[in-house]
Structures are given as structure tokens and as C-alpha cells.
Design a protein around this motif. Structure first.
Motif, short mmCIF file in Angstrom:
data_model
loop_
_atom_site.label_atom_id
_atom_site.label_comp_id
_atom_site.label_asym_id
_atom_site.label_seq_id
_atom_site.Cartn_x
_atom_site.Cartn_y
_atom_site.Cartn_z
N TYR A 25 0.67 -1.33 0.17
CA TYR A 25 -0.13 0.05 0.10
C TYR A 25 0.94 1.33 -0.10
O TYR A 25 2.06 1.17 -0.04
CB TYR A 25 -0.90 -0.06 1.34
N ASN A 26 0.04 2.30 -0.12
CA ASN A 26 0.74 3.78 -0.09
C ASN A 26 1.89 3.63 -0.88
O ASN A 26 2.15 3.32 -2.36
CB ASN A 26 1.22 3.89 1.37
N ASP A 27 3.42 4.08 -0.26
CA ASP A 27 4.39 4.45 -1.27
C ASP A 27 5.39 3.15 -1.16
O ASP A 27 6.76 3.33 -1.54
CB ASP A 27 5.20 5.68 -0.51
N GLY A 28 4.71 2.14 -0.64
CA GLY A 28 5.58 0.80 -0.64
C GLY A 28 5.98 0.42 0.58
O GLY A 28 6.73 -0.62 0.68
N THR A 29 5.84 1.39 1.59
CA THR A 29 6.57 1.10 2.98
C THR A 29 5.31 0.35 3.99
O THR A 29 6.05 0.24 4.94
CB THR A 29 7.05 2.31 3.64
N TYR A 30 4.28 0.43 3.37
CA TYR A 30 3.20 -0.17 4.16
C TYR A 30 2.90 -1.64 3.41
O TYR A 30 2.40 -1.59 2.52
CB TYR A 30 2.08 0.74 4.41
N LYS A 31 3.28 -2.72 3.96
CA LYS A 31 2.86 -3.94 3.50
C LYS A 31 2.12 -4.73 4.49
O LYS A 31 2.58 -4.57 5.88
CB LYS A 31 4.23 -4.45 3.08
N ARG A 32 1.45 -5.74 4.02
CA ARG A 32 0.84 -6.52 5.38
C ARG A 32 0.60 -8.04 4.52
O ARG A 32 0.58 -7.96 3.14
CB ARG A 32 -0.33 -5.84 5.81
N VAL A 33 0.36 -8.82 5.39
CA VAL A 33 0.08 -10.16 4.76
C VAL A 33 -1.47 -10.09 4.09
O VAL A 33 -2.37 -9.60 4.83
CB VAL A 33 -0.02 -11.09 6.06
N ASN A 34 -1.63 -10.91 3.13
CA ASN A 34 -2.75 -11.07 2.65
C ASN A 34 -3.68 -11.62 3.63
O ASN A 34 -3.34 -12.74 4.26
CB ASN A 34 -2.78 -12.20 1.38
N PRO A 35 -4.89 -11.01 4.07
CA PRO A 35 -5.70 -11.35 4.98
C PRO A 35 -6.38 -12.88 4.90
O PRO A 35 -6.57 -13.33 5.92
CB PRO A 35 -6.66 -10.26 5.27
N LEU A 36 -6.33 -13.12 3.65
CA LEU A 36 -6.94 -14.63 3.71
C LEU A 36 -5.84 -15.62 4.17
O LEU A 36 -6.06 -16.58 4.76
CB LEU A 36 -6.91 -14.97 2.03
#
Length: 454
Positions: free
Chosen positions: A428-439
Motif C-alpha cells: 500500500y501507499n508508497d511501498g513502505t506499508y506492507k501486510r500479509v494477505n488477510p486470507l
């Protein structure tokens, strides 16, 4: 496409492979919900202004300043719909003469090269010029026709020497377009078809054009400039803008890399305003690509912020997204829709997959997707997502979770790039916000390997 009002209509309504354009009833604009991405940045790079509510392109200061822009982002983020919006907004007498080239619809996606795309771009421009009855100069058309006829003769000599069938090119356009324009359109169409034909024919066409590329680029650029001048004279646009979409749908990463990276020198020789989509695995080559173009990242929609708070506007927009496709009466409650939205992770395509799967889980006699159906669909998709992850992948995911929990910015890591490409990690955003696929987070393997060990 039509809204589902019965259970047996849901599959068609949530077709995740059918792109939606601004004219479609399913279209939803997620403007201002993609973090740092803003539409105005795209317009600024294209040198487009909006002084009186209408998009305008001032060609005078940009005569020798052609824009080459790559729109980068994860699969399923909605890039095709975004580009369709630009095609609609910018196509006007005061702005661009937009020519959209969907390479995944008309080229051989098992074996496509940059030469194929250039021929395709020229064919689509000629088609569109014919549609608006643009009076392209006979001199440039005759020059282009002669150049291509010479190349066809070279191609046929090569094919004949190898004992292969020659390329047949007649003077009749397959689109009932008369004159020199129709003749040139017929040649480019035959070449495009030849590129999707036998291996020997495709190689002969590509090799011949590549060997003459400096000459071809001059011809192509001259044709574009004279077309631009005629567009302005007839009040049909200020300059041509090509939108080349579908590159990420080619069959292999090797093919995609060859088109963008290996052909970068030829790409920069073409002087025409162009927007390409950039396949996600090439985003790590940003520094090199910026040497000859601009890049804008088109991220997923944030529905959960870094601090865990809900982005309510995004939830509302996704509700609209769902309810435009599936009647609200086909869900047992709004909470069931919200459950699907939460586990979409802000990916429109993943949301459609979840609803599709939930529809398969539902009892047709009940006539609704229940919360239980939705949860079962999420569990099933989550376990399928985790099935082929390796121990090293879970180690990366564990580190990601630790950084997220601590609120740390998450930069590029070559070891996690593969997980981004597989949509195991979302960005997300500028690439510094990543998260695991919630699935993935609901899967038994993730809970055991990451949460249980955290």
C-alpha cells in the motif's frame, strides 16, 4: 454484464477477469483511497492541465517532450479500469487522441515481443484515424506503404530461403477503408496476424524490423508527428496518446522482462506519448526504468491503516462495489458483505473471488449467502493460499508481522519480492506499508508457523 438478482447469476456478476470501464454499470471510482497515489500526478506527468474543468494539453512547449509513463502495481489492483478512465477523460479536441492497445486481447500472449506491440500500436492508430475520417497526408502514407512493402519482400525472401510459406499481403484493407490509409492498415494487420502465426514467420517479421529499427523508428516518429499536426488542424486532438495495457498477462516473467528491459533502448527511440502497465516483478527495476521513463505506483486500497484503524470511506466504497454487482437481498446481512470486504485486503479482484466462492458454498434453496457461507469460503481460500508456501516464506512472513506490530516502515527486500508477485504480501501507499494477505492469516499453516511462533 448485469447485476445479480438471483443466486445463479452471481458467478457472471463477479467475473474477476472482465475489466470494468467508466461507462459500465459496475464501475466504482476509488479516487483518493490509494494512499500516496493521486490522479493529478498522472496528469502532471502527461503535462495535462484542467484550468476550466476540462482537461487540456498544450502541445507547443511539449513538441519534443513526449511522455513515457509506466503504471505499476499489483495484479488485481484495478489498473485496467484506471487506464480506461484516463482514455475517457483525456480523449478530446483540447487534449489527446487516445489509442488504447490491449495486447492481451489481440496478440499471442505465449510469444509476444516489443516489435509485435509496435506493429499493433500502428494498426490501432490507423484504425482509429479511419474511424474519425482523419485526412492523413498521402505523402507520409505512401512513404510508409513503400517502406513496409520493402520489408515484406525481405521477409518473404527469408521465408522462401528456409522453405516456408511466404507472407501474403494484398492491397485491400480488411476494414473497408479506401485509399492509401486502407492499404497501410491492411499491411499492418497482415503483419500482426503473421506475428501470431507460425514460429518461422514470426521470427522472420521480427528480425527484419529489428534489423531496420533505426529506419523504422524515424518513419514511425515522422508518421506520429504528421498525424499530430493533422489532428490539430481538424480539431480532433492535440497529440496521439497510446495506452498499452495487458503486459502483465503475458505467459512468462521472462517474456515481460524482455519486452521492457531488453528493449528499453528501442522503446526510448519511439517519440510518442505512451502509458504502459508495468508487471509487478519489474517494479524492483525502478531505478533503471526511470532512466528512460516515469513510473507511478498504483497500490491496493487501504481498508485498514497502519495503526489498525478502519478506513471507513474505503469500506463504504467497497460496499458500493459489491452492491452494484450483487443485490443486497442475496446476503443475509450487511455484516456478511463487510466480512468479505475485510478479507479482500483492499484488492477488488480478491473481493470478487471471495464472493464467488461464498456463492458456491451457499444453499440455493435458502437463496442467500450467509455469514457461515462467507466464513467457509474465506477459510477455504486461505488454506489454498498457504498450501505451497515453503518454510523460508513463513520466516519472511514472521519478520513482516513483527515489523507491522511494531509500526515499522517496511522497505524493499529481494527475499519478499516473490511473495508480492504471488499476492501473499500486499503493498500500500508508497511501498513502505506492507501486510500479509488477510486470507492467508486465517489459514492453519499461517496460524501455526507465524502466529504460534511469534
Amino acid at each position: 454484464m448485469k447485476k445479480a438478482t438471483r443466486m445463479d447469476e452471481i458467478d457472471a456478476a463477479v467475473n474477476k477477469l472482465e475489466p470494468v470501464t467508466p461507462n459500465d454499470e459496475f464501475y466504482v471510482d476509488f479516487k483518493n483511497l490509494r494512499g500516496d497515489f493521486q490522479e493529478r500526478d498522472v496528469m502532471r506527468i502527461l503535462n495535462v492541465t484542467k484550468p476550466d474543468g476540462h482537461y487540456r494539453f498544450n502541445y507547443q512547449p511539449n513538441r519534443s517532450n513526449k511522455t513515457l509513463l509506466f503504471l505499476a502495481g499489483m495484479r488485481g489492483s484495478g489498473k485496467t479500469s484506471e487506464l480506461a478512465k484516463y482514455a475517457q477523460l483525456l480523449h478530446s479536441p483540447d487534449c489527446f487522441f487516445v489509442v488504447t492497445c490491449n495486447v492481451d486481447e489481440e496478440l499471442d500472449m505465449d510469444n509476444v515481443q516489443y516489435m509485435d506491440i509496435l506493429v499493433f500500436q500502428l494498426e490501432k492508430l490507423l484504425q482509429k484515424a479511419a474511424e474519425v475520417d482523419l485526412s492523413v497526408s498521402d505523402d507520409i502514407l505512401e512513404s510508409m506503404n513503400q517502406w513496409f512493402q520493402e520489408r515484406v519482400n525481405e521477409i518473404n525472401r527469408s521465408l522462401k530461403a528456409e522453405g516456408n510459406a511466404e507472407l501474403e499481403v494484398d492491397n485491400d484493407s480488411p476494414f473497408s477503408v479506401a485509399g492509401l490509409l486502407g492499404k497501410l492498415l491492411g499491411v499492418t494487420t497482415k503483419l500482426k496476424l503473421g506475428l501470431s502465426g507460425s514460429y518461422e514467420r514470426a521470427v522472420a517479421i521480427r528480425t527484419t524490423i529489428k534489423n531496420r529499427f533505426p529506419d523504422f523508428s524515424i518513419k514511425f516518429n515522422t508518421f506520429i508527428e504528421q498525424t499530430n499536426e493533422q489532428l490539430r488542424r481538424e480539431g480532433k486532438g492535440q497529440e496521439v496518446l497510446f495506452i498499452v495495457d495487458g503486459l502483465e498477462k503475458t505467459m512468462s516473467a521472462t517474456t515481460r522482462r524482455a519486452i521492457i528491459m531488453d528493449e528499453s533502448n528501442r522503446i526510448r527511440q519511439i517519440k510518442a506519448n505512451t502509458i504502459f502497465t508495468l508487471p509487478i516483478e519489474l517494479m524492483k527495476e525502478e531505478q533503471h526504468i526511470r532512466n528512460f521513463s516515469e513510473i507511478i505506483t498504483f497500490p491496493f486500497i487501504k481498508i485498514i491503516d497502519r495503526d489498525g484503524s478502519i478506513v471507513h470511506e474505503a469500506i463504504e466504497r467497497f460496499e458500493e462495489f459489491v452492491c452494484k454487482r450483487v443485490a443486497v437481498e442475496l446476503f443475509d446481512s450487511p455484516k456478511t458483505i463487510h466480512l468479505a470486504i475485510h478479507y479482500s485486503g483492499g484488492s477488488p479482484r480478491q473481493l470478487l473471488r471471495i464472493i464467488e466462492q461464498a456463492g458456491w458454498q451457499a444453499d440455493t434453496n435458502v437463496g442467500q449467502i450467509t455469514n457461515e457461507n462467507m466464513q467457509r469460503a474465506i477459510d477455504k481460500l486461505g488454506n489454498a493460499t498457504a498450501r505451497y508456501l515453503e518454510p523460508a516464506d513463513f520466516s519472511i512472513l514472521k519478520t513482516l508481522k513483527t515489523d507491522l506490530d511494531a509500526g515499522n516502515p517496511i522497505g524493499f527486500d529481494s527475499s519478499s519480492q516473490n511473495l508480492l508477485e504471488k499476492e501473499i504480501i500486499f503493498e500500500y501507499n508508497d511501498g513502505t506499508y506492507k501486510r500479509v494477505n488477510p486470507l492467508l492469516e486465517v489459514s492453519r499453516l499461517y496460524q501455526h508457523r507465524v502466529v504460534g511462533e511469534a
